[in-house]
Design a protein around this motif. Structure first.
Motif, mmCIF file in Angstrom:
data_model
loop_
_atom_site.group_PDB
_atom_site.id
_atom_site.type_symbol
_atom_site.label_atom_id
_atom_site.label_comp_id
_atom_site.label_asym_id
_atom_site.label_seq_id
_atom_site.Cartn_x
_atom_site.Cartn_y
_atom_site.Cartn_z
ATOM 1 N N ASN A 1 0.833 -1.209 0.000
ATOM 2 C CA ASN A 1 0.000 0.000 0.000
ATOM 3 C C ASN A 1 0.864 1.254 0.000
ATOM 4 N N ALA A 2 1.954 1.209 0.747
ATOM 5 C CA ALA A 2 2.855 2.359 0.816
ATOM 6 C C ALA A 2 3.507 2.608 -0.537
ATOM 7 N N LEU A 3 3.993 1.543 -1.155
ATOM 8 C CA LEU A 3 4.622 1.689 -2.475
ATOM 9 C C LEU A 3 3.615 2.202 -3.502
ATOM 10 N N TYR A 4 2.405 1.706 -3.430
ATOM 11 C CA TYR A 4 1.380 2.127 -4.379
ATOM 12 C C TYR A 4 1.059 3.608 -4.223
ATOM 13 N N GLN A 5 1.035 4.099 -2.998
ATOM 14 C CA GLN A 5 0.760 5.515 -2.767
ATOM 15 C C GLN A 5 1.880 6.384 -3.307
ATOM 16 N N GLU A 6 3.144 5.897 -3.226
ATOM 17 C CA GLU A 6 4.297 6.677 -3.689
ATOM 18 C C GLU A 6 4.372 6.725 -5.216
ATOM 19 N N ASN A 7 4.121 5.573 -5.888
ATOM 20 C CA ASN A 7 4.286 5.520 -7.349
ATOM 21 C C ASN A 7 3.203 4.612 -7.950
ATOM 22 N N LEU B 1 3.836 3.063 -11.647
ATOM 23 C CA LEU B 1 4.843 1.995 -11.705
ATOM 24 C C LEU B 1 4.280 0.693 -11.135
ATOM 25 N N ILE B 2 3.603 0.794 -10.005
ATOM 26 C CA ILE B 2 3.059 -0.405 -9.372
ATOM 27 C C ILE B 2 1.960 -1.029 -10.240
ATOM 28 N N LEU B 3 1.090 -0.186 -10.787
ATOM 29 C CA LEU B 3 0.030 -0.707 -11.666
ATOM 30 C C LEU B 3 0.619 -1.405 -12.895
ATOM 31 N N GLY B 4 1.604 -0.755 -13.538
ATOM 32 C CA GLY B 4 2.230 -1.340 -14.727
ATOM 33 C C GLY B 4 2.962 -2.628 -14.412
ATOM 34 N N GLY B 5 3.730 -2.604 -13.305
ATOM 35 C CA GLY B 5 4.474 -3.812 -12.932
ATOM 36 C C GLY B 5 3.546 -4.970 -12.602
ATOM 37 N N PHE B 6 2.504 -4.665 -11.843
ATOM 38 C CA PHE B 6 1.532 -5.698 -11.486
ATOM 39 C C PHE B 6 0.881 -6.278 -12.749
ATOM 40 N N PHE B 7 0.521 -5.391 -13.674
ATOM 41 C CA PHE B 7 -0.119 -5.821 -14.920
ATOM 42 C C PHE B 7 0.784 -6.789 -15.681
ATOM 43 N N ILE B 8 2.069 -6.435 -15.832
ATOM 44 C CA ILE B 8 3.008 -7.274 -16.588
ATOM 45 C C ILE B 8 3.206 -8.625 -15.913
ATOM 46 N N ILE B 9 3.378 -8.602 -14.584
ATOM 47 C CA ILE B 9 3.584 -9.858 -13.857
ATOM 48 C C ILE B 9 2.363 -10.760 -14.002
ATOM 49 N N TYR B 10 1.169 -10.168 -13.911
ATOM 50 C CA TYR B 10 -0.067 -10.954 -14.034
ATOM 51 C C TYR B 10 -0.149 -11.596 -15.427
ATOM 52 N N VAL B 11 0.190 -10.821 -16.462
ATOM 53 C CA VAL B 11 0.156 -11.354 -17.828
ATOM 54 C C VAL B 11 1.124 -12.523 -17.966
ATOM 55 N N VAL B 12 2.348 -12.371 -17.404
ATOM 56 C CA VAL B 12 3.362 -13.419 -17.511
ATOM 57 C C VAL B 12 2.916 -14.681 -16.781
ATOM 58 N N VAL B 13 2.403 -14.514 -15.562
ATOM 59 C CA VAL B 13 1.939 -15.668 -14.780
ATOM 60 C C VAL B 13 0.837 -16.416 -15.535
ATOM 61 N N PHE C 1 -5.701 -2.124 -4.812
ATOM 62 C CA PHE C 1 -6.147 -1.056 -5.719
ATOM 63 C C PHE C 1 -7.629 -0.696 -5.558
ATOM 64 N N GLY C 2 -8.356 -1.472 -4.791
ATOM 65 C CA GLY C 2 -9.784 -1.221 -4.705
ATOM 66 C C GLY C 2 -10.529 -1.961 -5.804
ATOM 67 N N PHE C 3 -11.850 -2.069 -5.657
ATOM 68 C CA PHE C 3 -12.631 -2.945 -6.528
ATOM 69 C C PHE C 3 -12.561 -2.551 -8.002
ATOM 70 N N TRP C 4 -12.908 -1.309 -8.357
ATOM 71 C CA TRP C 4 -13.058 -0.955 -9.771
ATOM 72 C C TRP C 4 -11.734 -0.944 -10.505
ATOM 73 N N VAL C 5 -10.687 -0.363 -9.914
ATOM 74 C CA VAL C 5 -9.367 -0.357 -10.567
ATOM 75 C C VAL C 5 -8.867 -1.784 -10.739
ATOM 76 N N ALA C 6 -9.008 -2.594 -9.684
ATOM 77 C CA ALA C 6 -8.535 -3.980 -9.747
ATOM 78 C C ALA C 6 -9.320 -4.782 -10.781
ATOM 79 N N LEU C 7 -10.610 -4.552 -10.852
ATOM 80 C CA LEU C 7 -11.439 -5.301 -11.812
ATOM 81 C C LEU C 7 -10.987 -5.025 -13.244
ATOM 82 N N VAL C 8 -10.780 -3.754 -13.578
ATOM 83 C CA VAL C 8 -10.329 -3.400 -14.935
ATOM 84 C C VAL C 8 -8.937 -3.958 -15.196
#
Length: 714
Positions: free
Chosen positions: A41-47, A50-62, A81-88
């Protein structure tokens, strides 16, 4: 496997191996996510980007690598990320990863799987092409089906990439929403399995059933749309009305009567249809007479000085009609009436989807039925060649009324009917000119089969004129003349009679199909689906009027599906099975086939082997002086699985039955080889063909060790 496929496979294997070797799964566990939630949560608040993009790429790879952990990452997304952001985020990442896994599976394994198992998968492939989006959507709605398995298996099918992507995007949305919602309450979730309670699983199953319910509702709405403007009767006079009493109509009516349905069979001409009255039966009767007559030309082959075959043509035709009369009771009104069929004579016209008008002279009657089967057969097609309207042409319909044998006969067409009748009349003494515009006769068969028949026709006295196109007919004085074009040069053929055998056209005239807006195909056949239904679900068609195979035995085969679907379709429906369709051409030698031949296997890109046994080596064939022809078996490469068989020789139409049975029930050549065949019979040719395959596939390495064993024993 080529270099690109090998390299991709190595990369995938290395990535998957690294996942387990370095225990990366620990970072995709529920405990790890819960323990690190504050740090994330702390990292997400700071950047956040970056966290959204990194998470997206890792999820695609997995997801692309089909690694475990996607469910945990979905929970983490909800918590972070909360419901709506995470869902998209998860919805698009999971769909893209699934599509990459799908593409990798298709690139690496699709071709190999289809080449090896293409025949077995044909029905599945056809189903995916037609309803692939529907089936995939159903699977995506039920998380109980492992999504990574669905990704990999779908890659082996012909479903389109864009279809796979958008169906996955929509279909996985419900499951993704549940997991994301649970992730927002991550502190209360003890394990990923805890998400799937019996109640939730039941909800997903109901969700998965929903598309089938929707499909049923859509079918009902579609039917209502099709029937719009027609008034459905409250009650019906009959369960089934069958129009046409040929092979397809007779079998349909027979089945209906057997299961105690009230059925009416309408025929405007003669019971038995073309096969009995103008097709199979009379032609085979005349062929037999011609073969006997031909023995006088082969007397020395059987050790005779001479064999007399004096005959009057009118007597031969009288025998043909006696044969028809002898078989006629099998298809008679009396027999079918005793079976419980209401047989009617007259012309039928469909006046509504449930009503058939029967006209017999001045008498007109209208009957209603819940279902209708069109089985009106086909007739010889007469091509629009200039001047043909001035000729008294013969076809397989009216040939049997001829009492005087034509001295000079032109046969138009190099298909089965043309070849059979050209050889028959030549052997009876007519001067026969067979005109075919293609490079060879019997174009559906392999070159070697056609070549043997061509040689036999020529030996029988037929002038086989391939690559000759009929240009025009003319009457010049007392002569009837056909002008043909051959390589730009015009030739003049003088004849006494012309027999047209260039194909058949479905009998649909006068049935009222135009008024019902019932579509037909180019050759006049009624357009039907895999259930043999027309545009109206309660109107079926089978036999020659439906195609695609215009054989008597295929008509009877289709009739079972049409009648059972018409009578019991609301309970259970059956898709017509065309996997094993045999046929034969009754020339001398006969040509029989089932399944693929070489030219079709090449066209379809099938990886196959050819096994051939020459009948000239068969003891019974030699004893009968019928030692010519062959048995040719097409098998899947490296397997005894039979893909198709062509037999050329005496009795080929009977010999093929063993292979039809084997293909129908999945028996290979090893089973045929292990079956006792009576000696000496022509049927041994089938066993010897199987033996040829076995000899070509004997285990050389094992035999070398066996040889050493025997040497040691000595």
């Amino acid at each position: 496997m080529n270099v690109k496929k090998g390299l991709l496979l190595v990369i995938f294997a290395a990535l998957i191996l690294s996942y387990f070797l370095f225990d990366l799964g620990q970072y995709l566990s529920l405990d790890y996510i819960k323990n690190q939630q504050a740090s994330f949560n702390a990292l997400y608040q700071e950047n956040p980007a970056l966290i959204l993009g990194g998470f997206f790429i890792i999820y695609v790879v997995v997801t692309a690598l089909s690694l475990p952990g996607a469910a945990i990452m979905t929970l983490a997304a909800g918590a972070l990320f909360g419901f709506w952001v995470a869902l998209v985020l998860v919805s698009f990442a999971s769909s893209m990863g699934a599509t990459l896994a799908f593409l990798a599976s298709r690139f690496l394994f699709h071709d190999a799987v289809q080449q090896r198992f293409g025949e077995r998968l044909k029905k599945l492939n056809d189903g995916v092409r037609k309803d692939g989006a529907f089936y995939l959507f159903t699977l995506r709605l039920v998380p109980a089906f492992p999504f990574f398995v669905i990704n990999l298996v779908m890659g082996l099918t012909p479903i389109k990439v864009r279809t796979f992507y958008w169906v996955s995007q929509v279909g996985m949305l419900a499951g993704t929403a549940v997991y994301v919602l649970a992730g927002t309450q991550l502190g209360q979730v003890e394990s990923a399995s805890g998400l799937l309670s019996p109640e939730l699983i039941g909800a997903f199953v109901l969700l998965g059933i929903f598309p089938w319910i929707a499909k049923f509702i859509m079918a009902q709405l579609q039917a209502r749309k099709v029937y719009r403007g027609w008034q459905k009767p409250d009650h019906f006079d009959r369960n089934l009305i069958v129009i046409g009493a040929g092979s397809a109509g007779l079998v349909s009516a027979y089945i209906a009567a057997t299961v105690k349905a009230k059925v009416t069979l309408i025929e405007k001409h003669k019971m038995g249809g073309d096969c009995l009255n103008t097709g199979c039966v009379p032609s085979k009767a005349l062929i037999k007479s011609a073969r006997l007559a031909w023995h006088d030309k082969e007397a020395d082959k059987y050790g005779f000085d001479a064999i007399r075959s004096d005959f009057r043509f009118s007597n031969l035709m009288a025998r043909v009609h006696r044969v028809i009369e002898k078989i006629e009771p099998h298809d008679s009104v009396e027999r079918y009436s005793e079976l419980g069929v209401d047989c009617r004579q007259g012309e039928a016209r469909i006046v509504s989807p449930w009503e058939v008008e029967i006209r017999n002279g001045d008498n007109i009657e209208t009957l209603t039925a819940r279902s209708i089967i069109i089985a009106t057969g086909a007739r010889p097609f007469v091509p629009p060649i200039p001047g043909i309207e001035d000729m008294d042409i013969l076809t397989s319909d009216n040939l049997w009324e001829v009492q005087e044998q034509p001295k000079r006969l032109v046969v138009l067409g190099g298909g089965p009917i043309g070849c059979e009748l050209a050889q028959t009349f030549a052997r009876l003494g007519s001067q026969v000119m067979q005109v075919e515009m293609l490079p060879r006769i019997m174009p559906r068969e392999d070159d070697d089969a056609a070549a043997l028949v061509t040689a036999s026709l020529q030996a029988s006295g037929v002038a086989v004129m391939t690559e000759h196109k009929a240009v025009r007919f003319a009457r010049e004085g007392d002569d009837k003349v056909l002008y043909v074009d051959h390589n730009g040069e015009e030739k003049r053929l003088v004849f006494d009679a012309v027999l047209v055998a260039v194909g058949r056209r479905a009998n649909t005239d006068g049935l009222g199909l135009d008024e019902l807006n019932l579509p037909t195909n180019g050759n006049g056949t009624v357009t039907v689906n895999e259930l043999l239904q027309s545009r109206y679900p309660n109107i079926y068609a089978c036999g020659d009027v439906a195609g695609p195979y215009q054989f008597t035995h295929t008509a009877a085969h289709q009739a079972w599906y049409a009648s059972v679907n018409a009578l019991f379709g609301s309970l259970k429906r059956f898709t017509v099975d065309y996997r094993v369709i045999p046929w034969a051409t009754f020339t001398d030698p006969e040509v029989a086939r089932v399944g693929l031949n070489e030219q079709e296997a090449d066209q379809q890109g099938v990886d196959y082997e050819v096994t051939r046994y020459g009948i000239d080596d068969l003891d019974r064939a030699i004893a009968d002086s019928n030692d010519h022809g062959f048995v040719k078996v097409i098998t899947a490469r490296g397997s005894d699985k039979i893909l198709g068989v062509t037999i050329v020789g005496a009795g080929a139409g009977d010999l093929i039955a063993e292979y039809v049975l084997a293909m129908k029930h999945g028996l290979g050549l090893n089973k045929i080889l292990g079956t006792i065949h009576i000696y000496p019979t022509m049927a041994e040719a089938n066993k010897f063909a199987a033996g040829e395959w076995k000899r070509a596939h004997k285990p050389e390495g094992v035999l070398r060790w066996v040889e050493r064993f025997h040497n040691w024993r000595r």
